[in-house]
Scaffold this active site. Structure first.
Site, PDB file in Angstrom:
ATOM      1  N   ARG A 117     -27.957  24.094 -17.757  1.00 32.32           N
ATOM      2  CA  ARG A 117     -29.135  23.443 -18.328  1.00 32.32           C
ATOM      3  C   ARG A 117     -30.068  23.035 -17.191  1.00 32.32           C
ATOM      4  O   ARG A 117     -29.642  22.394 -16.223  1.00 32.32           O
ATOM      5  CB  ARG A 117     -28.744  22.229 -19.156  1.00 32.32           C
ATOM      6  CG  ARG A 117     -27.766  22.532 -20.288  1.00 32.32           C
ATOM      7  CD  ARG A 117     -27.801  21.429 -21.346  1.00 32.32           C
ATOM      8  NE  ARG A 117     -26.666  21.443 -22.244  1.00 32.32           N
ATOM      9  CZ  ARG A 117     -26.524  22.266 -23.289  1.00 32.32           C
ATOM     10  NH1 ARG A 117     -27.466  23.169 -23.532  1.00 32.32           N
ATOM     11  NH2 ARG A 117     -25.463  22.200 -24.072  1.00 32.32           N
TER      12      ARG A 117
ATOM     13  N   ASP B  27     -27.003  18.274 -37.205  1.00 28.12           N
ATOM     14  CA  ASP B  27     -26.114  19.324 -36.707  1.00 28.12           C
ATOM     15  C   ASP B  27     -24.778  19.331 -37.427  1.00 28.12           C
ATOM     16  O   ASP B  27     -24.612  18.716 -38.479  1.00 28.12           O
ATOM     17  CB  ASP B  27     -25.911  19.154 -35.205  1.00 28.12           C
ATOM     18  CG  ASP B  27     -25.063  17.932 -34.860  1.00 28.12           C
ATOM     19  OD1 ASP B  27     -25.139  16.929 -35.603  1.00 28.12           O
ATOM     20  OD2 ASP B  27     -24.324  17.978 -33.846  1.00 28.12           O
TER      21      ASP B  27
ATOM     22  N   ASP C 120     -21.747  17.955 -37.041  1.00 32.87           N
ATOM     23  CA  ASP C 120     -21.021  16.729 -37.379  1.00 32.87           C
ATOM     24  C   ASP C 120     -21.945  15.548 -37.668  1.00 32.87           C
ATOM     25  O   ASP C 120     -21.484  14.427 -37.833  1.00 32.87           O
ATOM     26  CB  ASP C 120     -20.032  16.363 -36.284  1.00 32.87           C
ATOM     27  CG  ASP C 120     -20.705  16.001 -34.963  1.00 32.87           C
ATOM     28  OD1 ASP C 120     -21.784  16.546 -34.680  1.00 32.87           O
ATOM     29  OD2 ASP C 120     -20.149  15.180 -34.212  1.00 32.87           O
TER      30      ASP C 120
ATOM     31  N   LYS D 123     -24.056   8.569 -31.574  1.00 35.20           N
ATOM     32  CA  LYS D 123     -25.409   8.956 -31.932  1.00 35.20           C
ATOM     33  C   LYS D 123     -25.434   9.293 -33.409  1.00 35.20           C
ATOM     34  O   LYS D 123     -24.403   9.638 -33.995  1.00 35.20           O
ATOM     35  CB  LYS D 123     -25.898  10.116 -31.072  1.00 35.20           C
ATOM     36  CG  LYS D 123     -24.977  11.332 -30.956  1.00 35.20           C
ATOM     37  CD  LYS D 123     -25.586  12.329 -29.981  1.00 35.20           C
ATOM     38  CE  LYS D 123     -24.679  13.522 -29.718  1.00 35.20           C
ATOM     39  NZ  LYS D 123     -23.617  13.242 -28.751  1.00 35.20           N
TER      40      LYS D 123
ATOM     41  N   SER E  42     -19.020  19.817 -33.112  1.00 34.41           N
ATOM     42  CA  SER E  42     -20.417  19.409 -33.120  1.00 34.41           C
ATOM     43  C   SER E  42     -21.346  20.551 -33.528  1.00 34.41           C
ATOM     44  O   SER E  42     -21.221  21.107 -34.613  1.00 34.41           O
ATOM     45  CB  SER E  42     -20.803  18.835 -31.757  1.00 34.41           C
ATOM     46  OG  SER E  42     -22.090  18.272 -31.783  1.00 34.41           O
ATOM     47  N   HIS E  43     -22.269  20.915 -32.645  1.00 35.83           N
ATOM     48  CA  HIS E  43     -23.294  21.910 -32.952  1.00 35.83           C
ATOM     49  C   HIS E  43     -22.831  23.334 -32.670  1.00 35.83           C
ATOM     50  O   HIS E  43     -23.623  24.270 -32.837  1.00 35.83           O
ATOM     51  CB  HIS E  43     -24.546  21.610 -32.125  1.00 35.83           C
ATOM     52  CG  HIS E  43     -24.270  21.549 -30.652  1.00 35.83           C
ATOM     53  ND1 HIS E  43     -23.516  20.543 -30.078  1.00 35.83           N
ATOM     54  CD2 HIS E  43     -24.631  22.356 -29.630  1.00 35.83           C
ATOM     55  CE1 HIS E  43     -23.436  20.751 -28.776  1.00 35.83           C
ATOM     56  NE2 HIS E  43     -24.092  21.838 -28.476  1.00 35.83           N
TER      57      HIS E  43
ATOM     58  N   ASP F 196     -24.412  14.042 -35.860  1.00 38.92           N
ATOM     59  CA  ASP F 196     -24.821  13.047 -34.869  1.00 38.92           C
ATOM     60  C   ASP F 196     -26.103  13.412 -34.124  1.00 38.92           C
ATOM     61  O   ASP F 196     -26.623  12.591 -33.361  1.00 38.92           O
ATOM     62  CB  ASP F 196     -23.684  12.745 -33.884  1.00 38.92           C
ATOM     63  CG  ASP F 196     -23.268  13.940 -33.039  1.00 38.92           C
ATOM     64  OD1 ASP F 196     -23.817  15.041 -33.233  1.00 38.92           O
ATOM     65  OD2 ASP F 196     -22.379  13.769 -32.176  1.00 38.92           O
ATOM     66  N   ARG F 197     -26.633  14.597 -34.350  1.00 44.12           N
ATOM     67  CA  ARG F 197     -27.873  14.997 -33.682  1.00 44.12           C
ATOM     68  C   ARG F 197     -29.006  15.099 -34.702  1.00 44.12           C
ATOM     69  O   ARG F 197     -28.775  15.223 -35.896  1.00 44.12           O
ATOM     70  CB  ARG F 197     -27.703  16.336 -32.955  1.00 44.12           C
ATOM     71  CG  ARG F 197     -26.620  16.279 -31.900  1.00 44.12           C
ATOM     72  CD  ARG F 197     -26.550  17.561 -31.108  1.00 44.12           C
ATOM     73  NE  ARG F 197     -25.426  17.511 -30.171  1.00 44.12           N
ATOM     74  CZ  ARG F 197     -25.433  18.037 -28.957  1.00 44.12           C
ATOM     75  NH1 ARG F 197     -26.506  18.647 -28.507  1.00 44.12           N
ATOM     76  NH2 ARG F 197     -24.364  17.941 -28.180  1.00 44.12           N
TER      77      ARG F 197
ATOM     78  N   THR G  15     -24.702  12.001 -18.904  1.00 49.63           N
ATOM     79  CA  THR G  15     -24.662  12.618 -20.227  1.00 49.63           C
ATOM     80  C   THR G  15     -23.306  12.346 -20.873  1.00 49.63           C
ATOM     81  O   THR G  15     -22.263  12.456 -20.234  1.00 49.63           O
ATOM     82  CB  THR G  15     -24.901  14.130 -20.117  1.00 49.63           C
ATOM     83  OG1 THR G  15     -26.226  14.354 -19.629  1.00 49.63           O
ATOM     84  CG2 THR G  15     -24.751  14.806 -21.463  1.00 49.63           C
TER      85      THR G  15
ATOM     86  N   GLU H 205     -30.276  10.631 -25.940  1.00 50.81           N
ATOM     87  CA  GLU H 205     -30.113  11.755 -25.028  1.00 50.81           C
ATOM     88  C   GLU H 205     -31.110  12.838 -25.382  1.00 50.81           C
ATOM     89  O   GLU H 205     -31.485  12.998 -26.545  1.00 50.81           O
ATOM     90  CB  GLU H 205     -28.699  12.333 -25.119  1.00 50.81           C
ATOM     91  CG  GLU H 205     -27.602  11.369 -24.711  1.00 50.81           C
ATOM     92  CD  GLU H 205     -26.223  12.004 -24.795  1.00 50.81           C
ATOM     93  OE1 GLU H 205     -25.372  11.636 -23.984  1.00 50.81           O
ATOM     94  OE2 GLU H 205     -26.010  12.862 -25.675  1.00 50.81           O
ATOM     95  N   GLU H 206     -31.499  13.615 -24.378  1.00 51.18           N
ATOM     96  CA  GLU H 206     -32.450  14.700 -24.627  1.00 51.18           C
ATOM     97  C   GLU H 206     -31.867  15.787 -25.521  1.00 51.18           C
ATOM     98  O   GLU H 206     -32.606  16.572 -26.101  1.00 51.18           O
ATOM     99  CB  GLU H 206     -32.914  15.307 -23.304  1.00 51.18           C
ATOM    100  CG  GLU H 206     -31.798  15.684 -22.337  1.00 51.18           C
ATOM    101  CD  GLU H 206     -30.972  16.880 -22.776  1.00 51.18           C
ATOM    102  OE1 GLU H 206     -31.554  17.811 -23.354  1.00 51.18           O
ATOM    103  OE2 GLU H 206     -29.753  16.872 -22.539  1.00 51.18           O
ATOM    104  N   SER H 207     -30.553  15.802 -25.661  1.00 47.17           N
ATOM    105  CA  SER H 207     -29.882  16.839 -26.448  1.00 47.17           C
ATOM    106  C   SER H 207     -29.844  16.461 -27.928  1.00 47.17           C
ATOM    107  O   SER H 207     -28.853  16.651 -28.609  1.00 47.17           O
ATOM    108  CB  SER H 207     -28.465  17.075 -25.914  1.00 47.17           C
ATOM    109  OG  SER H 207     -27.737  15.857 -25.845  1.00 47.17           O
TER     110      SER H 207
ATOM    111  N   ARG I  44     -12.417  20.987 -27.189  1.00 43.02           N
ATOM    112  CA  ARG I  44     -13.017  22.072 -27.969  1.00 43.02           C
ATOM    113  C   ARG I  44     -12.505  23.415 -27.469  1.00 43.02           C
ATOM    114  O   ARG I  44     -12.530  23.690 -26.267  1.00 43.02           O
ATOM    115  CB  ARG I  44     -14.547  22.042 -27.871  1.00 43.02           C
ATOM    116  CG  ARG I  44     -15.159  20.825 -28.514  1.00 43.02           C
ATOM    117  CD  ARG I  44     -16.674  20.855 -28.447  1.00 43.02           C
ATOM    118  NE  ARG I  44     -17.232  19.602 -28.921  1.00 43.02           N
ATOM    119  CZ  ARG I  44     -18.517  19.294 -28.851  1.00 43.02           C
ATOM    120  NH1 ARG I  44     -19.381  20.156 -28.319  1.00 43.02           N
ATOM    121  NH2 ARG I  44     -18.950  18.136 -29.305  1.00 43.02           N
TER     122      ARG I  44
END
Length: 544
Positions: free
Chosen positions: A497, A278, A280, A377, A113-114, A282-283, A345, A364-366, A22
């Site tokens: 984090r 999000d 892409d 995911k 992603s996000h 996956d969240r 992670t 995952e927590e994310s 990225r």
């Protein structure tokens, strides 16, 4: 068509992170930058020669241009067939679905992603292996090593492929199929969930919801499944048209960036259910009426109720969570008598466990949740799972979660993000903690006594590979935890984090405000890590 061989030189910094490479768009737009990385994929993934490649992305700025380059390079590198989503669109879980369904030799997914999109924002590329999941470190390391030595790439000259018409064409000897990006994925969802029960919920007249696609890739998928197949009312899907800049917003489904959805699920006229995905796809974020479901709780609730969905009616073989994710799923696994794995992670760490049949659900927590149906995911999958539970149990989101807490106890949990921190300062903070770790066990910090303090390392139980330096853990005798780690998903500076968790068994104490309940541990974390002194930050940018 004769392939051209173009001389090039390596670029620094083409090492993939937890979810691929990225960078800012203008970095990818440099001459040869994208081409070098793509050629490194073709040079190291020899099964692609004579094989089939899946290709698509989240629709962000530069997606279409990059796809045309990759198609011409695939033809030059003897790829037999490329399956590309119409409009250049493929959600990350849909790409995994297609790789697995058609037994292709891998896929290239274009997404950050996000992260924000647009001419001055972020772009990304990653390779997924033939199992459908993110490339493991052995593959990403080989790609990176090749980028450091690359001196040429191959590409053909050809007119652009029409990405907006489903059909076939040829680039040299390579067959290019522009496919419906939604159909295969939608069919898979129909095989996993009770669509009749969900349809009945929508037609009951007593249930209202909205799904915020955030002008990202999930829009077409949600419209097809929720509105067309399940009969949700028109405009149930908000912001459903993918835009190159996501409408100028941040496609990250959390309480800050999905504020419009949060408002719709709050107050006297609140919706019964709200969900978002999000960039892409996956969240996911799940909301009830005046109720936020943490991703950690969501994983635990789905695991405890998995048998209510047709695709999981036989139960689950096990569950896995990333290390920073709360231990709520551990308690469910113990009650069910199945294994629970704690991994670093990064979704790639779940792949071996899924392939070996050790686990069925993972998260995952994310805001990432998934299962063995694909190897990524899957945001919309999680939303459909929740709709299945709501349809069968005929309880509200809050009632389902509170019932879960009464049975298993509540894990109060929060994540504090400090974004764009100076990298040198962030590294100094982590080194400071490394020095402290050996002396922490046995210390009394406020009302909490330290039981252990370490730098998390993971040995994969399937292949024996070891991942070190995966985050700092400070565990207390009562089961509470503080976790600190630097995220690898940004493109500028560092994101620190900080994760705080405390278990509460007493149901009379399950409705305390989260930040209030965790305030003593939050203060300990800030003081122990010297966050303000070392970063200049007095408050986090995002609290989840």
């Amino acid at each position: 068509m004769q392939a051209s061989v173009i001389s090039t030189t390596p670029f620094d910094g083409q090492k993939p992170g937890t979810s691929g490479l990225r960078k800012k768009v203008n970095t990818f737009q440099q001459p040869h930058y994208l081409e070098n990385f793509v050629q490194a994929i073709f040079d190291t993934q020899i099964k692609l020669r004579g094989g089939t490649l899946v290709l698509g992305g989240d629709g962000r700025f530069y997606n279409r241009e990059a796809i045309q380059v990759i198609l011409r390079m695939a033809a030059a590198n003897d790829v037999s067939r490329v399956l590309v989503g119409k409009g250049g669109i493929l959600s990350t879980p849909a790409a995994s679905c297609i790789i697995r369904k058609y037994q292709t030799q891998g896929g290239i997914i274009l997404s950050a992603s996000h992260n924000p999109g647009g001419p001055s924002e972020d772009f990304g590329i990653k390779f997924n292996i033939d199992a459908g999941g993110p490339a493991p470190e052995s593959v990403t390391n080989a790609i990176y090593e090749r980028t450091q030595r690359i001196d040429q790439y191959q590409i053909i000259e050809a007119d652009p492929v029409d990405l907006d018409q489903i059909g076939e064409c040829r680039l040299g000897e390579t067959q290019v199929q522009v496919i419906d990006p939604v159909a295969d994925y939608a069919d898979l969802m129909a095989s996993l969930f009770d669509f009749d029960a969900i349809q009945a919920l929508f037609s009951s007249g007593s249930f209202r919801m909205r799904f915020d696609a955030m002008h990202a890739v999930t829009g077409p998928y949600a419209i097809e499944i929720l509105e067309h197949r399940l009969g949700a009312e028109p405009d149930t899907v908000m912001n459903g048209i993918p835009l190159e800049d996501f409408g100028g917003d941040h496609p990250d489904p959390n309480l800050v960036h999905a504020h419009e959805l949060v408002e719709l699920t709050s107050g006297a006229e609140a919706l019964d259910f709200g969900a978002a995905s999000d960039g892409d796809g996956d969240r996911n974020m799940v909301l009830g009426r005046d109720f936020f479901v943490t991703p950690s709780d969501s994983l635990a609730v789905l695991a405890a109720n998995a048998q209510l969905a047709p695709g999981y009616k036989q139960g689950i073989s096990g569950v896995a969570r990333s290390m920073p994710t709360s231990q709520a799923a551990d308690r469910v696994a113990e009650a069910l008598g199945v294994a629970c794995f704690e991994t670093p992670t990064g979704w790639k760490f779940f792949g071996n466990l899924l392939d070996a049949g050790k686990i069925t659900l993972c998260g995952e927590e994310s805001f990432g949740t998934g299962s063995d149906h694909v190897r990524e995911k899957d945001g919309l999958w999680a939303v459909l799972f929740w709709l299945n539970l709501l349809a069968v149990k005929r309880q509200s989101v809050a009632e389902i979660v509170r019932e879960h807490w009464r049975r298993f106890g509540r894990h109060y949990y929060t994540r504090h993000d400090y974004e764009g921190v100076d990298s040198t300062a962030a590294d100094g903070l982590v080194k400071h903690l490394y020095i402290l770790l050996p002396s922490l066990p046995g210390q009394q910090l406020g009302d909490f006594k330290v039981a252990f303090a370490d730098d998390f390392a993971y040995t994969d139980p399937i292949d024996g590979s070891v991942a070190k330096h995966q985050g700092i853990r400070i565990g207390f005798e009562d089961g509470s935890r503080i976790v600190l780690r630097l995220s690898g998903t940004g493109t500028q500076g560092a994101t620190l984090r900080v994760y705080i968790e405390q278990y509460e068994a007493d149901s009379a104490r399950h409705d305390r405000p989260v930040q209030e309940a965790l305030a003593p541990l939050i203060l300990i974390a800030r003081e122990l890590a010297q966050i303000e002194a070392r970063t200049g930050r007095t408050e986090p940018d995002v609290i989840t």
